[in-house]
Design a protein around this motif. Structure first.
Motif, mmCIF file in Angstrom:
data_model
loop_
_atom_site.group_PDB
_atom_site.id
_atom_site.type_symbol
_atom_site.label_atom_id
_atom_site.label_comp_id
_atom_site.label_asym_id
_atom_site.label_seq_id
_atom_site.Cartn_x
_atom_site.Cartn_y
_atom_site.Cartn_z
ATOM 1 N N GLY A 94 0.785 -1.236 0.000
ATOM 2 C CA GLY A 94 0.000 0.000 0.000
ATOM 3 C C GLY A 94 0.806 1.270 0.000
ATOM 4 N N CYS A 95 2.017 1.239 0.530
ATOM 5 C CA CYS A 95 2.815 2.468 0.587
ATOM 6 C C CYS A 95 3.964 2.454 -0.416
ATOM 7 N N MET A 96 3.916 1.545 -1.401
ATOM 8 C CA MET A 96 5.067 1.387 -2.300
ATOM 9 C C MET A 96 4.864 1.972 -3.690
ATOM 10 N N ALA A 97 3.679 2.489 -3.981
ATOM 11 C CA ALA A 97 3.449 3.018 -5.325
ATOM 12 C C ALA A 97 4.425 4.131 -5.658
ATOM 13 N N PHE A 98 4.715 4.972 -4.668
ATOM 14 C CA PHE A 98 5.578 6.120 -4.927
ATOM 15 C C PHE A 98 7.061 5.776 -4.847
ATOM 16 N N THR A 99 7.370 4.493 -4.684
ATOM 17 C CA THR A 99 8.773 4.058 -4.767
ATOM 18 C C THR A 99 9.051 3.331 -6.073
ATOM 19 N N LEU A 104 7.549 4.088 -12.954
ATOM 20 C CA LEU A 104 6.429 4.988 -13.215
ATOM 21 C C LEU A 104 6.854 6.428 -13.044
ATOM 22 N N ASP A 105 6.250 7.316 -13.848
ATOM 23 C CA ASP A 105 6.471 8.732 -13.606
ATOM 24 C C ASP A 105 5.536 9.185 -12.481
ATOM 25 N N ALA A 106 5.599 10.471 -12.119
ATOM 26 C CA ALA A 106 4.826 10.966 -10.982
ATOM 27 C C ALA A 106 3.328 10.777 -11.189
ATOM 28 N N ALA A 107 2.850 11.062 -12.419
ATOM 29 C CA ALA A 107 1.422 10.905 -12.689
ATOM 30 C C ALA A 107 1.015 9.439 -12.628
ATOM 31 N N ILE A 140 -0.382 9.449 -0.570
ATOM 32 C CA ILE A 140 -0.542 10.524 -1.553
ATOM 33 C C ILE A 140 -0.128 11.853 -0.928
ATOM 34 N N HIS A 141 -0.573 12.097 0.291
ATOM 35 C CA HIS A 141 -0.225 13.343 0.976
ATOM 36 C C HIS A 141 1.282 13.430 1.210
ATOM 37 N N LEU A 142 1.884 12.326 1.650
ATOM 38 C CA LEU A 142 3.321 12.331 1.915
ATOM 39 C C LEU A 142 4.121 12.585 0.638
ATOM 40 N N ALA A 143 3.672 12.008 -0.471
ATOM 41 C CA ALA A 143 4.377 12.229 -1.735
ATOM 42 C C ALA A 143 4.253 13.679 -2.187
ATOM 43 N N ASP A 148 10.187 15.078 -3.140
ATOM 44 C CA ASP A 148 9.977 14.926 -4.573
ATOM 45 C C ASP A 148 8.683 15.575 -5.058
ATOM 46 N N GLY A 149 7.953 16.197 -4.150
ATOM 47 C CA GLY A 149 6.690 16.843 -4.509
ATOM 48 C C GLY A 149 6.921 18.248 -5.028
ATOM 49 N N PRO A 150 5.870 18.969 -5.361
ATOM 50 C CA PRO A 150 4.475 18.518 -5.306
ATOM 51 C C PRO A 150 4.114 17.614 -6.489
ATOM 52 N N LEU A 151 2.996 16.896 -6.330
ATOM 53 C CA LEU A 151 2.509 16.037 -7.392
ATOM 54 C C LEU A 151 1.863 16.876 -8.498
#
Length: 499
Positions: free
Chosen positions: A271-276, A280-283, A306-309, A314-317
């Motif tokens: 659940g917390c690995m999508a942003f690692t 994938l690019d940011a979108a 999502i909030h942490l990313a 590396d944000g903002p999204l």
């Protein structure tokens, strides 16, 4: 090239035609009563250019067996059995008329297996006047006993079918044939109303839409199927790790050691690995994360990532992908509890993102909050306002003033004021809030309205400063019969008041 095959499911031989690239996304076509796989010929070429298309002869039709036992539930189970036999975990599903009924029964019974659903001039499962069918002369390409059995069910459908439409999770396109179709328009409207994520497109050529207007039908269906839902993006991402959904709350991990997982197991593991995911690019990461939020629910790891990313190094999204995704989900008919929890806990309660988030999901659209505004916008406004307790007064006051002028939003404005007072992070301007409260013209005896008016008139901004003030106000209100509020708390410290 079209090939015909058959498989044995539920003890009968089920025949189907297949065409299109073998690696294309699978698309199943279910025909109307009395029709077979060949009925889809006018649109097959357009549909199978990029998809692997399976056109089915349902039991009692065409080349499939005629076992003498017929019901729409058996046809539903045959389709599910066909998916199992072909090894198709998830498919797009198109059904015409009776085939549309079978399609939505499949989507009710196995919602996680239907990516997108298209119902072509299919009736909602509502009782209708029974008319005895007349058998055509000569040899028939279907079993007449099947017609009698199915017609009886369509005349007097199981009430659970209507209620079950709410269990469909697939984005759904309902294609209506217009005023010359025998399916009543109010029946079609009820189908759209009952399915959570449904949209209506009318092609006014009568009941046989894909035959009478093949080019237009294929165009609208192809366009719809081109919109890959974020939930499916997330499922495909999980599948890359060997994880597929097998039930309402169960998942299967094919990687050794193979095991059955719960939804919580999947959320805690991935659940917390999508942003690692560096592939994938940011979108793309954001789409996966939002899809996981839909698929896995309100697990804390899924909500917060999502909030942490967005706020991390590396944000903002990407703004449109982020806030556009929130706005679309807030406007959808089904309420996404995970999304609302995400708004409240991770965006609105954080002072660094509260004002930005409120402006993006609603505040920037406050000039559109007028009587007669589109229902999707009003739906979004209600949900945002009713979860805006922690948002600073200065950030939300202009939107509250605009919403107070829309009758359908007055209760949501009251809810925003009430929770703004009760939430531990909430804040109100007592004088301005009291003016707004008086503008709402709430029904006499509205729970919590009288004590809220009392504390605001006394100049109190938030319950946390002096909890005894609210207790005293609710005691006075109870004595006058104006409503009680004892024990009402904000979301941050318990269950919110329920006016």
């Amino acid at each position: 090239m079209i090939d015909r095959h058959s498989v044995t499911v539920n003890g009968i031989r089920l025949s189907y035609e297949v065409s299109g690239p073998p690696d294309g996304d699978p698309l199943l076509l279910l025909p109307a009563l009395g029709e077979g796989a060949g009925d889809w010929a006018p649109v097959r070429e357009a549909l199978d250019r990029e998809r692997r298309v399976y056109a089915v002869d349902l039991r009692g039709h065409g080349h499939s067996d005629r076992p003498g036992a017929y019901s729409l539930e058996l046809m539903r189970d045959d389709v599910i059995g066909l998916l199992d036999a072909l090894g198709l975990d998830r498919v797009d599903l198109v059904g015409h008329s009776m085939g549309g009924v079978v399609a939505h029964l499949v989507a009710q019974a196995r919602p996680w297996r239907v990516v997108r659903l298209v119902l072509e001039d299919a009736p909602a499962p509502l009782p209708r006047e029974a008319r005895a069918p007349v058998r055509p002369e000569g040899e028939l390409p279907y079993d007449w006993e099947m017609v009698l059995a199915v017609r009886a069910q369509l005349d007097r459908p199981d009430p659970d079918w209507l209620a079950g439409l709410g269990r469909i999770t697939a984005p759904t396109l309902v294609v209506a044939g217009g005023p010359t179709s025998h399916v009543p328009r109010e029946n079609i409207a009820e189908l759209v109303r009952r399915i959570p994520d449904a949209r209506l497109r009318t092609i006014p050529v009568g009941h046989l839409v894909h035959t009478a207007a093949p080019r237009e039908f294929a165009s609208v269906v192809t366009e719809f199927l081109g919109e890959l839902p974020d939930a499916e993006t997330a499922r495909r991402w999980l599948a890359e790790d060997g994880i597929t959904q097998t039930g309402e709350e169960t998942w299967y991990d094919a990687d050794p050691p193979a095991a059955t997982l719960t939804r919580a197991d999947v959320a805690e593991g991935l659940g917390c690995m999508a942003f690692t995911d560096e592939a994938l690019d940011a979108a793309g990461r954001l789409r996966v994360a939002m899809g996981l939020m839909e698929v896995l629910g309100d697990h804390i790891l899924v909500i917060r990532q999502i909030h942490l990313a967005h706020t991390g190094p590396d944000g903002p999204l990407p703004a449109e992908a982020l806030w556009g995704g929130y706005r679309r989900r807030l406007e959808a008919a089904p309420e996404c509890e995970a999304l609302l929890a995400s708004l409240w806990y991770t965006w609105f309660e954080n002072h660094t993102t509260s004002a930005e988030a409120f402006a993006e999901v609603l505040g920037a659209d406050r000039e559109r909050l007028v009587p007669g505004a589109p229902e999707p916008l009003l739906r979004r406004a209600r949900r945002v306002l009713e979860n805006s307790g922690p948002v600073p007064w200065g950030a939300k006051a202009p939107t509250l003033r605009a919403a107070a002028g829309v009758p359908g939003l007055r209760h949501a404005v009251f809810r925003a004021l009430l929770l703004g007072y009760h939430d531990i992070y909430g804040d109100l301007d007592p004088a301005e809030a009291l003016v707004l409260l008086d503008r709402l013209d709430l029904p006499a005896g509205t729970p919590h309205a009288a004590p809220l008016r009392t504390v605001l008139a006394a100049g109190h901004r938030n319950r946390r400063h002096d909890p005894e003030v609210w207790r005293a106000a609710t005691g006075n209100a109870a004595g006058t019969g104006a409503g009680t509020g004892a024990g009402a708390t904000g979301r941050s410290s318990g269950t919110p008041p329920a006016p």
